[in-house]
Design a protein around this motif. Structure first.
Motif, mmCIF file in Angstrom:
data_model
loop_
_atom_site.group_PDB
_atom_site.id
_atom_site.type_symbol
_atom_site.label_atom_id
_atom_site.label_comp_id
_atom_site.label_asym_id
_atom_site.label_seq_id
_atom_site.Cartn_x
_atom_site.Cartn_y
_atom_site.Cartn_z
ATOM 1 N N LYS A 37 0.813 -1.213 0.000
ATOM 2 C CA LYS A 37 0.000 0.000 0.000
ATOM 3 C C LYS A 37 0.856 1.278 0.000
ATOM 4 N N LEU A 38 0.143 2.393 -0.062
ATOM 5 C CA LEU A 38 0.760 3.722 -0.114
ATOM 6 C C LEU A 38 0.725 4.399 1.247
ATOM 7 N N ILE A 39 1.885 4.911 1.659
ATOM 8 C CA ILE A 39 2.005 5.797 2.815
ATOM 9 C C ILE A 39 2.332 7.184 2.288
ATOM 10 N N VAL A 40 1.620 8.180 2.753
ATOM 11 C CA VAL A 40 1.872 9.552 2.315
ATOM 12 C C VAL A 40 2.583 10.318 3.421
ATOM 13 N N SER A 41 3.690 10.950 3.059
ATOM 14 C CA SER A 41 4.457 11.745 4.010
ATOM 15 C C SER A 41 3.876 13.150 4.062
ATOM 16 N N CYS A 42 3.337 13.516 5.224
ATOM 17 C CA CYS A 42 2.723 14.830 5.423
ATOM 18 C C CYS A 42 3.616 15.643 6.353
ATOM 19 N N GLN A 43 4.484 16.434 5.763
ATOM 20 C CA GLN A 43 5.438 17.215 6.538
ATOM 21 C C GLN A 43 5.580 18.615 5.948
ATOM 22 N N ALA A 44 5.753 19.586 6.827
ATOM 23 C CA ALA A 44 6.090 20.949 6.415
ATOM 24 C C ALA A 44 6.973 21.550 7.495
ATOM 25 N N LEU A 45 8.183 21.915 7.113
ATOM 26 C CA LEU A 45 9.146 22.470 8.056
ATOM 27 C C LEU A 45 8.823 23.930 8.364
ATOM 28 N N PRO A 46 9.426 24.504 9.412
ATOM 29 C CA PRO A 46 9.081 25.873 9.829
ATOM 30 C C PRO A 46 9.229 26.928 8.734
ATOM 31 N N GLY A 72 6.086 11.477 -0.755
ATOM 32 C CA GLY A 72 5.973 12.716 -0.001
ATOM 33 C C GLY A 72 5.753 13.956 -0.828
ATOM 34 N N SER A 73 6.846 14.628 -1.182
ATOM 35 C CA SER A 73 6.782 15.976 -1.745
ATOM 36 C C SER A 73 5.884 16.104 -2.959
ATOM 37 N N ILE A 74 5.850 15.097 -3.809
ATOM 38 C CA ILE A 74 5.078 15.195 -5.036
ATOM 39 C C ILE A 74 3.573 15.220 -4.757
ATOM 40 N N ILE A 75 3.194 14.842 -3.518
ATOM 41 C CA ILE A 75 1.790 14.900 -3.118
ATOM 42 C C ILE A 75 1.532 16.064 -2.177
ATOM 43 N N THR A 76 2.443 16.330 -1.254
ATOM 44 C CA THR A 76 2.120 17.210 -0.126
ATOM 45 C C THR A 76 2.913 18.518 -0.054
ATOM 46 N N ARG A 77 3.777 18.799 -1.018
ATOM 47 C CA ARG A 77 4.505 20.073 -0.992
ATOM 48 C C ARG A 77 4.159 20.872 -2.254
ATOM 49 N N PRO A 78 3.080 21.642 -2.208
ATOM 50 C CA PRO A 78 2.608 22.333 -3.423
ATOM 51 C C PRO A 78 3.608 23.309 -4.014
ATOM 52 N N GLN A 79 4.489 23.877 -3.183
ATOM 53 C CA GLN A 79 5.464 24.804 -3.742
ATOM 54 C C GLN A 79 6.446 24.088 -4.669
ATOM 55 N N LEU A 80 6.773 22.830 -4.348
ATOM 56 C CA LEU A 80 7.678 22.064 -5.206
ATOM 57 C C LEU A 80 6.964 21.554 -6.445
ATOM 58 N N ILE A 81 5.720 21.161 -6.301
ATOM 59 C CA ILE A 81 4.931 20.727 -7.454
ATOM 60 C C ILE A 81 4.764 21.889 -8.435
ATOM 61 N N THR A 82 4.444 23.064 -7.902
ATOM 62 C CA THR A 82 4.278 24.258 -8.739
ATOM 63 C C THR A 82 5.569 24.605 -9.468
ATOM 64 N N ARG A 83 6.690 24.497 -8.769
ATOM 65 C CA ARG A 83 7.984 24.831 -9.362
ATOM 66 C C ARG A 83 8.280 23.965 -10.588
ATOM 67 N N ALA A 84 7.924 22.697 -10.520
ATOM 68 C CA ALA A 84 8.173 21.804 -11.655
ATOM 69 C C ALA A 84 7.413 22.255 -12.891
ATOM 70 N N PHE A 85 6.174 22.704 -12.703
ATOM 71 C CA PHE A 85 5.390 23.210 -13.824
ATOM 72 C C PHE A 85 5.935 24.543 -14.322
ATOM 73 N N ALA A 86 6.283 25.421 -13.389
ATOM 74 C CA ALA A 86 6.750 26.761 -13.764
ATOM 75 C C ALA A 86 8.064 26.711 -14.524
ATOM 76 N N ARG A 87 8.947 25.811 -14.127
ATOM 77 C CA ARG A 87 10.260 25.744 -14.765
ATOM 78 C C ARG A 87 10.173 25.373 -16.247
ATOM 79 N N VAL A 88 9.264 24.462 -16.574
ATOM 80 C CA VAL A 88 9.177 24.050 -17.972
ATOM 81 C C VAL A 88 8.623 25.140 -18.856
#
Length: 229
Positions: free
Chosen positions: A11-20, A210-226
């Motif tokens: 199964k899938l475990i989702v990492s839900c983390q956000a640093l300060p 983790g990040s590809i599901i729960t860190r929207p700033q990194l997901i957005t960056r991938a789209f913006a860069r292209v």
């Protein structure tokens, strides 16, 4: 292994983390992120800090891999590095506690085997996950008696510099699985559904994303860069 943990197999475990320093840093938000992950089909959560875990437990009944990330001046180990972090996690009793199991010295010059021996003596009923960066580290953690062996740190340490988990059809993961006596959890740069499916096909017990599901700033960056000229 209890039924709740057995149900994680395949199964899938989702990492839900956000640093300060991240925009979603909030126990409230991480609790809702975990709930969204559950609604999407996740069978488990990986989370950082007792505060976030407590909130997640109020929102879902999914099993949790708990960690505390903390920096110390005398060590580069930051995932559950000392007994202090473990004691914090034991206040909320995550089903599994993960810690850095690389070859690096912990704070105060403590070696992994000494630290883990103390953990097992103090909390004999707790399940432990080893966050490793190389095949050698994983097999050493396996010999120490960790309940789960993870590929979490592949590519994130000096000894694994340049390595990528998916190289040669997940060669690192395949080697660990073939030689480990304990279940292997695939984690670290598993950033597409196809990769998640493949690691399970290769024999991973479960997969952490983790990040590809729960860190929207990194997901957005991938789209913006292209789209950059």
């Amino acid at each position: 292994m209890n039924q709740k943990i057995s149900n994680l197999k395949g199964k899938l475990i989702v990492s839900c983390q956000a640093l300060p320093d991240e925009p979603l840093h909030s126990s409230f938000i991480m609790g809702r992120m975990a709930l969204a992950a559950k609604q999407g089909g996740a069978s488990g959560i990986r989370a950082n800090t007792r505060e976030d875990i407590r909130e997640i437990q109020s929102q879902t009944d999914l099993p949790i891999i708990g960690i505390v990330k903390r920096d110390y001046e005398d060590s580069s180990v930051y995932i559950t590095p000392t007994m202090k972090e473990v004691e914090e996690l034991m206040e909320v009793h995550p089903e599994i506690i993960a810690l850095d199991a690389t070859g690096r010295l912990r704070p105060n010059g403590l070696e992994l085997h000494d630290f883990f021996h103390r953990l097992k003596e103090t909390y004999p009923d707790q399940l432990w996950m080893a966050d490793c960066s190389t095949v050698e580290e994983a097999l050493y953690a396996d010999s120490l008696g960790f309940d789960f062996i993870g590929t979490t740190m592949v590519g994130y340490t000096p000894q694994s510099e340049g390595l990528r988990i998916e190289e040669d059809d997940f060669a690192i993961l395949r080697q660990i699985i073939s030689k480990s006596e304990h279940p292997v959890i695939a984690e670290g740069n598993i950033d597409t559904p196809a990769k998640a499916k493949r690691v399970i096909e290769l024999g991973a017990f479960c997969v952490v994303v983790g990040s590809i599901i729960t860190r929207p700033q990194l997901i957005t960056r991938a789209f913006a860069r292209v789209l950059e000229p």
